[in-house]
Scaffold this active site. Structure first.
Site, short mmCIF file in Angstrom:
data_model
loop_
_atom_site.label_atom_id
_atom_site.label_comp_id
_atom_site.label_asym_id
_atom_site.label_seq_id
_atom_site.Cartn_x
_atom_site.Cartn_y
_atom_site.Cartn_z
CG ASN A 163 2.51 1.03 7.88
OD1 ASN A 163 3.32 1.70 7.22
ND2 ASN A 163 1.22 1.20 7.78
CB THR A 164 7.06 2.93 7.92
OG1 THR A 164 5.94 3.64 8.45
CG2 THR A 164 6.95 2.90 6.40
CG ASP B 79 -2.43 2.47 -7.95
OD1 ASP B 79 -2.68 3.69 -8.13
OD2 ASP B 79 -2.97 1.57 -8.61
CE LYS B 80 0.29 7.75 -0.31
NZ LYS B 80 -0.05 7.21 1.00
CB ALA C 40 -0.89 0.00 1.22
N GLY C 41 0.32 2.31 -0.59
CA GLY C 41 1.00 3.61 -0.57
C GLY C 41 1.55 3.99 -1.93
CG ASN D 229 3.60 9.52 8.55
OD1 ASN D 229 4.48 9.86 9.36
ND2 ASN D 229 3.83 8.70 7.54
CB THR D 230 -3.01 9.42 10.70
OG1 THR D 230 -2.90 9.56 9.29
CG2 THR D 230 -4.39 9.91 11.14
CG ASN E 208 5.86 7.76 4.18
OD1 ASN E 208 4.78 8.27 4.47
ND2 ASN E 208 6.12 6.48 4.40
CG PHE F 127 -3.67 8.12 5.49
CD1 PHE F 127 -2.67 7.20 5.23
CD2 PHE F 127 -4.50 7.89 6.58
CE1 PHE F 127 -2.48 6.08 6.03
CE2 PHE F 127 -4.34 6.77 7.39
CZ PHE F 127 -3.32 5.87 7.12
CB SER G 70 0.30 0.04 11.32
OG SER G 70 -0.07 -0.36 10.01
CB SER G 71 -0.21 5.32 8.77
OG SER G 71 0.46 6.55 8.54
CE LYS H 242 1.34 -1.88 5.70
NZ LYS H 242 1.50 -1.30 4.37
N GLY I 207 12.30 0.24 3.76
CA GLY I 207 13.47 -0.20 3.02
C GLY I 207 14.40 -1.04 3.89
C1 LIG Z 1 6.18 6.69 0.34
C2 LIG Z 1 5.45 5.61 1.11
C3 LIG Z 1 4.07 5.72 1.30
C4 LIG Z 1 3.39 4.72 2.01
N1 LIG Z 1 2.04 4.83 2.17
C5 LIG Z 1 1.37 3.83 2.80
C6 LIG Z 1 -0.04 3.87 2.91
O1 LIG Z 1 -0.71 4.78 2.42
N2 LIG Z 1 -0.66 2.86 3.58
C7 LIG Z 1 0.04 1.80 4.12
O2 LIG Z 1 -0.59 0.89 4.69
N3 LIG Z 1 1.37 1.73 4.01
C8 LIG Z 1 2.05 2.71 3.36
N4 LIG Z 1 3.41 2.62 3.24
C9 LIG Z 1 4.12 1.49 3.87
C10 LIG Z 1 4.37 0.36 2.86
O3 LIG Z 1 3.16 -0.20 2.42
C11 LIG Z 1 5.22 -0.76 3.52
O4 LIG Z 1 4.51 -1.31 4.61
C12 LIG Z 1 6.56 -0.24 4.02
O5 LIG Z 1 7.11 0.73 3.14
C13 LIG Z 1 7.57 -1.38 4.19
O6 LIG Z 1 7.87 -1.98 2.95
P1 LIG Z 1 9.20 -1.63 2.11
O7 LIG Z 1 10.35 -1.68 3.06
O8 LIG Z 1 9.27 -2.66 1.04
O9 LIG Z 1 9.00 -0.27 1.56
C14 LIG Z 1 4.11 3.61 2.54
C15 LIG Z 1 5.49 3.51 2.33
C16 LIG Z 1 6.16 4.49 1.62
C17 LIG Z 1 7.64 4.35 1.41
#
Ligand SMILES: Cc1cc2nc3c(=O)[nH]c(=O)nc-3n(C[C@H](O)[C@H](O)[C@H](O)COP(=O)(O)O)c2cc1C
Length: 346
Positions: free
Chosen positions: A236-237, A60-61, A57-58, A171-172, A106, A110, A168-169, A207, A258
């Site tokens: 999530n992050t 293709d928002k 997710a994130g 940022n909210t 990031n 949302f 789990s974001s 998530k 990452g």
């Molecule tokens: C720029 C960015 C935007 C993201 N937006 C969302 C989001 O809207 N919803 C969500 O559940 N996770 C979001 N994520 C988290 C990713 O879905 C994923 O859980 C996280 O980046 C770990 O995977 P990766 O290490 O492969 O990036 C976002 C991540 C990035 C980098």
């Protein structure tokens, strides 16, 4: 081709590069042949997956390019996070790229065009061979988080192959508090009750974040079982910063993804699989940039995996590459199906 594309996109600040990549993806699929192998095929929660590698997710928002993502090799795509109303998100700049560490931070919050525009995109779907997940979250200024999730799950339900409830974001403000036992039970029980009259019940995933105390994950697992939720997306992050990271990363607020997330998200995945032993489906995400790392998560208990950050560092050929490597690794271990590898490393 990927190298040229990536070096071009790096000339732009990360959010602009992302917007350009979405535009390019609308045309790119004709250049790609999706790699397929029967060893990678699985049926999970009633859905057929051609391979276990999903777009997280994130990316293709607004549900604009999910069919292109299927075509370049992904086995499934999770669109969103979508909120009830359109939302700008936090002030820019809010995406930071760390090339040396293969990491992103990031604090988007949302940013998206809202559920109505999102569903317009989803309704243009012509490819039903790969599962489409819809990831939902509340508007920042909403009076009641649960009302937002309830509106969204009911609007999205009929158009999604599965739904992800994103609690789990980082940022909210206060969103992660929904991961506490009492709040989570109130949320889940309301959502499940609101769907009780639907003829077909779509699988729901929750998530979660990787930053909780370990006993909190046990509480979550108990609720998942109690309310027959399909499974968990881990993770999530992270908002935590290990000592060994560069000062730039350590001083920047937001969700870190990452490479630096790999170890942490694997630890939580392993912890949850040890407790659940296959009774719920786990989707592993965090720090995957190779077939080896994808396979590692599968062996720790993930039936499916997702990635985002590595796609921005390595480009679209990465997906076929990971799937080819997965076939080799599974064959080497003597498996006839990737599903036999799930949890085999524990
Ligand atoms: C720029 C960015 C935007 C993201 N937006 C969302 C989001 O809207 N919803 C969500 O559940 N996770 C979001 N994520 C988290 C990713 O879905 C994923 O859980 C996280 O980046 C770990 O995977 P990766 O290490 O492969 O990036 C976002 C991540 C990035 C980098």
């Amino acid at each position: 081709m990927d190298n040229l594309l990536i070096s071009l996109l790096r000339k732009f600040e990360p959010e602009t590069a992302h917007d350009i990549s979405i535009k390019l993806l609308k045309f790119a699929p004709i250049l790609f042949n999706k790699f397929r192998h029967e060893l990678l095929e699985q049926e999970i929660v009633g859905l057929k997956f051609q391979n276990p590698v999903g777009m997280a997710a994130g990316y293709d928002k607004n549900a604009e390019v999910f069919e292109s993502l299927f075509k370049i090799g992904f086995g499934f795509v999770e669109c969103g996070t979508v909120t009830p109303l359109p939302q700008y998100g936090n002030p820019k700049p809010r995406v930071f790229r760390y090339i040396e560490e293969s990491a992103l931070i990031n604090s988007l919050g949302f940013n998206n065009k809202g559920i109505n525009s999102f569903l317009n995109g989803v309704q243009k779907r012509t490819d039903f061979d790969s599962p489409l997940g819809i990831n939902i979250g509340p508007n920042k200024d909403t009076k009641n988080f649960i009302d937002d999730y309830t509106i969204l799950i009911n609007k999205a339900h009929d158009f999604a192959d599965y739904i992800t409830v994103n609690i789990s974001s980082p940022n909210t403000e206060n969103l992660r508090k929904l991961q506490d036992k009492t709040a989570l039970e109130e949320l889940i029980s309301n959502l499940v009750a609101s769907l009780k009259d639907k003829k077909v019940q779509k699988p729901i995933f929750i998530k979660i974040n990787p930053d909780e105390e370990s006993n909190n994950y046990s509480d979550i697992i108990n609720l998942i079982s109690k309310y027959s939720i399909a499974g968990l997306i881990i993770s999530n992050t992270t908002i935590q910063r290990e000592q060994n990271l560069s000062p730039q990363i350590r001083k920047q607020d937001g969700g870190l993804s990452g490479k630096p997330l790999l170890k942490k998200s694997n630890e939580i995945l392993e912890l949850v699989f040890r407790e659940t032993q296959g009774s719920i489906i786990l989707i592993g995400v965090g720090g995957i940039s190779s077939g080896g790392e994808a396979y590692q998560k599968i062996k720790l208990g993930a039936s499916l995996i997702q990635l985002y950050s590595a796609f921005t560092f390595q480009g679209p050929n990465l997906i076929n590459k990971i799937n080819k490597e997965l076939v080799q690794l599974a064959k080497k271990d003597g498996f006839n199906s990737i599903s036999e590898a799930v949890g085999s490393g524990l």
